[in-house]
Design a protein around this motif. Structure first.
Motif: not given
Length: 90
Positions: A21-29, A33-40
């Motif tokens: 979900l996080v990496y698919n969201a990167l393609a759209i918006v 930063p906390w969402i990126l950290a959660f994805g990592q």
């Protein structure tokens, strides 16, 4: 038994789904930063979870893991030992 399998699969699938979900969201918006950290964190857990879960929750894998790590030799069954010595004499 069934509940353990369900728990194992749920934990593995949670981290896999959250990472996707996080990496698919990167393609759209550009997420916060906390969402990126959660994805990592989920990405790292996604790769480590199966091994940790299987070693802690699966009896067979845990037993074989201990044998491998601590060099525990299998105790040979006495009936197997008798059969192998009998067959070698023939």
């Amino acid at each position: 038994m069934i509940s353990q399998i369900f728990i194992q699969c749920s934990i593995i699938c949670f981290f896999n789904t959250a990472t996707a979900l996080v990496y698919n969201a990167l393609a759209i918006v550009t997420p916060a930063p906390w969402i990126l950290a959660f994805g990592q964190i989920c990405w790292a857990c996604n790769h480590a979870c199966p091994a940790i879960i299987y070693v802690t929750m699966n009896d067979t894998i845990r037993r074989e893991f201990y044998r491998l790590v601590f060099r525990i030799k299998k105790v040979e069954d006495s009936s197997t030992a008798v059969k192998s010595t009998t067959q070698s004499k023939i």
